[in-house]
Structure formats: C-alpha cells, structure tokens
Write an enzyme that holds these catalytic residues in place. Structure first.
Site, PDB file in Angstrom:
ATOM      1  N   ARG A 153      24.347  37.580  61.626  1.00  0.00           N
ATOM      2  CA  ARG A 153      25.040  37.048  60.450  1.00  0.00           C
ATOM      3  C   ARG A 153      25.718  35.722  60.770  1.00  0.00           C
ATOM      4  NH1 ARG A 153      30.897  39.040  58.672  1.00  0.00           N
ATOM      5  NH2 ARG A 153      31.140  37.764  56.820  1.00  0.00           N
TER       6      ARG A 153
ATOM      7  N   HIS B  76      41.964  40.795  53.612  1.00  0.00           N
ATOM      8  CA  HIS B  76      42.457  40.008  52.488  1.00  0.00           C
ATOM      9  C   HIS B  76      42.536  40.787  51.181  1.00  0.00           C
ATOM     10  CE1 HIS B  76      41.343  37.156  55.547  1.00  0.00           C
ATOM     11  NE2 HIS B  76      40.091  37.521  55.417  1.00  0.00           N
TER      12      HIS B  76
ATOM     13  N   ALA C  86      36.730  41.349  55.923  1.00  0.00           N
ATOM     14  CA  ALA C  86      37.091  40.995  54.542  1.00  0.00           C
ATOM     15  C   ALA C  86      38.193  41.878  53.974  1.00  0.00           C
ATOM     16  CB  ALA C  86      35.859  41.058  53.653  1.00  0.00           C
TER      17      ALA C  86
ATOM     18  N   GLU D  26      46.038  42.304  65.200  1.00  0.00           N
ATOM     19  CA  GLU D  26      45.039  41.854  64.226  1.00  0.00           C
ATOM     20  C   GLU D  26      44.210  40.743  64.866  1.00  0.00           C
ATOM     21  OE1 GLU D  26      44.834  39.519  59.923  1.00  0.00           O
ATOM     22  OE2 GLU D  26      46.746  40.345  60.600  1.00  0.00           O
TER      23      GLU D  26
ATOM     24  N   ARG E  42      41.086  33.733  52.181  1.00  0.00           N
ATOM     25  CA  ARG E  42      41.146  34.267  53.545  1.00  0.00           C
ATOM     26  C   ARG E  42      42.462  33.904  54.255  1.00  0.00           C
ATOM     27  NH1 ARG E  42      35.971  36.251  54.953  1.00  0.00           N
ATOM     28  NH2 ARG E  42      34.298  35.246  53.801  1.00  0.00           N
TER      29      ARG E  42
ATOM     30  N   PRO F 133      33.954  45.666  57.780  1.00  0.00           N
ATOM     31  CA  PRO F 133      32.660  45.438  57.157  1.00  0.00           C
ATOM     32  C   PRO F 133      31.929  44.201  57.668  1.00  0.00           C
ATOM     33  CG  PRO F 133      34.432  44.960  55.606  1.00  0.00           C
ATOM     34  CD  PRO F 133      35.052  45.602  56.803  1.00  0.00           C
ATOM     35  N   ASN F 134      30.641  44.380  57.806  1.00  0.00           N
ATOM     36  CA  ASN F 134      29.676  43.344  58.174  1.00  0.00           C
ATOM     37  C   ASN F 134      29.743  42.914  59.628  1.00  0.00           C
ATOM     38  OD1 ASN F 134      28.497  43.140  55.527  1.00  0.00           O
ATOM     39  ND2 ASN F 134      30.398  42.137  54.918  1.00  0.00           N
TER      40      ASN F 134
ATOM     41  N   ASN G 286      39.998  44.308  63.628  1.00  0.00           N
ATOM     42  CA  ASN G 286      39.408  43.227  62.839  1.00  0.00           C
ATOM     43  C   ASN G 286      38.933  43.879  61.554  1.00  0.00           C
ATOM     44  OD1 ASN G 286      37.939  41.216  61.636  1.00  0.00           O
ATOM     45  ND2 ASN G 286      36.945  40.534  63.512  1.00  0.00           N
TER      46      ASN G 286
ATOM     47  N   HIS H 245      40.667  38.104  64.497  1.00  0.00           N
ATOM     48  CA  HIS H 245      39.575  37.509  63.721  1.00  0.00           C
ATOM     49  C   HIS H 245      38.796  36.582  64.629  1.00  0.00           C
ATOM     50  CE1 HIS H 245      41.048  39.153  59.988  1.00  0.00           C
ATOM     51  NE2 HIS H 245      42.258  38.800  60.391  1.00  0.00           N
ATOM     52  N   ILE H 246      37.508  36.570  64.471  1.00  0.00           N
ATOM     53  CA  ILE H 246      36.622  35.736  65.274  1.00  0.00           C
ATOM     54  C   ILE H 246      36.774  34.275  64.866  1.00  0.00           C
ATOM     55  CG2 ILE H 246      34.200  35.254  65.793  1.00  0.00           C
ATOM     56  CD1 ILE H 246      33.751  38.353  65.369  1.00  0.00           C
ATOM     57  N   SER H 247      36.795  34.036  63.566  1.00  0.00           N
ATOM     58  CA  SER H 247      36.947  32.668  63.054  1.00  0.00           C
ATOM     59  C   SER H 247      38.413  32.391  62.767  1.00  0.00           C
ATOM     60  CB  SER H 247      36.128  32.491  61.771  1.00  0.00           C
ATOM     61  OG  SER H 247      36.678  33.282  60.727  1.00  0.00           O
TER      62      SER H 247
ATOM     63  N   ARG I 145      39.094  28.439  56.520  1.00  0.00           N
ATOM     64  CA  ARG I 145      38.047  28.906  55.614  1.00  0.00           C
ATOM     65  C   ARG I 145      38.572  28.956  54.180  1.00  0.00           C
ATOM     66  NH1 ARG I 145      35.110  33.845  58.169  1.00  0.00           N
ATOM     67  NH2 ARG I 145      33.575  33.213  56.635  1.00  0.00           N
TER      68      ARG I 145
ATOM     69  N   ASP J 214      48.849  49.419  54.784  1.00  0.00           N
ATOM     70  CA  ASP J 214      49.796  50.536  54.803  1.00  0.00           C
ATOM     71  C   ASP J 214      49.534  51.472  55.977  1.00  0.00           C
ATOM     72  OD1 ASP J 214      51.112  49.610  52.563  1.00  0.00           O
ATOM     73  OD2 ASP J 214      50.220  51.076  51.177  1.00  0.00           O
TER      74      ASP J 214
ATOM     75  N   TYR K   1      29.935  33.049  63.598  1.00  0.00           N
ATOM     76  CA  TYR K   1      30.218  34.239  64.397  1.00  0.00           C
ATOM     77  C   TYR K   1      29.480  34.303  65.729  1.00  0.00           C
ATOM     78  CZ  TYR K   1      32.264  35.752  60.009  1.00  0.00           C
ATOM     79  OH  TYR K   1      33.024  35.825  58.881  1.00  0.00           O
TER      80      TYR K   1
END
Length: 138
Positions: free
Chosen positions: A17, A77, A74, A95, A108, A9-10, A71, A97-99, A104, A84, A22
């Site tokens: 954003r 978390h 949200a 896995e 997170r 999402p997002n 990725n 993540h950009i940040s 954070r 699963d 990001y």
C-alpha cells in the site's frame, strides 16, 4: 518486559500500500527484525481492520502488559471508542504513526488516542515502532 504492538486498519497491507508513504517492507518482516533487535523482550503483534476488535485487544492486554504500542491508523482520527479504551486501561500506551500525520490531510491532524497516550511518535517510518520500544526501556 512484555509489550504488545497493535496495528489498525490497512496496516496489513504494508509493503504493498502506497509505498511512497509507507515503504516496501511488510510489518511481519519488520516485526521479525524487532524481535531480533530486542531478544530480551517479549514482543507480541496484533492487527485488525475492525474497530471493536482493536478495543477488545486493548482491554485484554491493558492490565497485564508493560506497554502497548498502538498505531490505530485511520481510527486515530475517528474513534472515540479506541481513545476511551486507551484511557480505561492501566498499561501505558505509546501512539505511533509511520507517516507524519501533520504533513498530511487536515483531518489527520486530530487524534482521539493522544489524550490518553503516554507519548506520541510519528513520521519516522517503521522506525517509529523501534523508538516506541526504546521509550519503554527508559
């Protein structure tokens, strides 16, 4: 080698954003750069804001592809279901993540994806995806 990048999402709002977190590049533009950098790989990209669609895509490609770069944003978390799904498939998952999620908010710092992932790459901006691809190349 066939790799699927799945964004949650997002992440369709990259480039717009929170550019301080990001960056200013859209994922579509960055994906073109990845395809140019790795011309011998079959790279595919999927994005959804809907948890069930992400689970469906993981299940769809999770037995036929050489790797998944995920990725879950949200949902990382919050989604036991995505965690699963990662555990249920045979295809290795990295896995991404950009940040740096550990710099954070406290919530997170927990990932439901990590226990089923082959590895985790975070905090290198969009280059995190590049590093994930390189991890499959060995």
């Amino acid at each position: 080698m066939k790799l699927m990048i799945i964004n949650g999402p997002n992440l369709n709002l990259l480039g717009k954003r929170e550019p301080e977190v990001y960056g200013n590049t859209t994922f579509e533009d960055y994906f073109k750069q990845l395809q140019e950098k790795f011309p011998d790989l079959e790279l595919e990209y999927y994005q959804s804001n809907i948890e069930g669609e992400l689970i469906g895509k993981i299940q769809e490609v999770g037995f036929d592809y050489d790797g998944i770069i995920l990725n879950a944003a949200a949902y990382t978390h919050t989604s036991v279901g995505i965690g699963d799904a990662v555990k249920a498939v045979e295809t290795p998952v990295i896995e991404v993540h950009i940040s740096n999620t550990h710099q954070r908010e406290e919530y997170r710092h927990v990932s439901y994806i990590s226990p089923g992932a082959q590895g985790v790459i975070l905090g290198f901006g969009l280059q995190s995806y590049d590093l994930a691809i390189q991890s499959f190349l060995g």
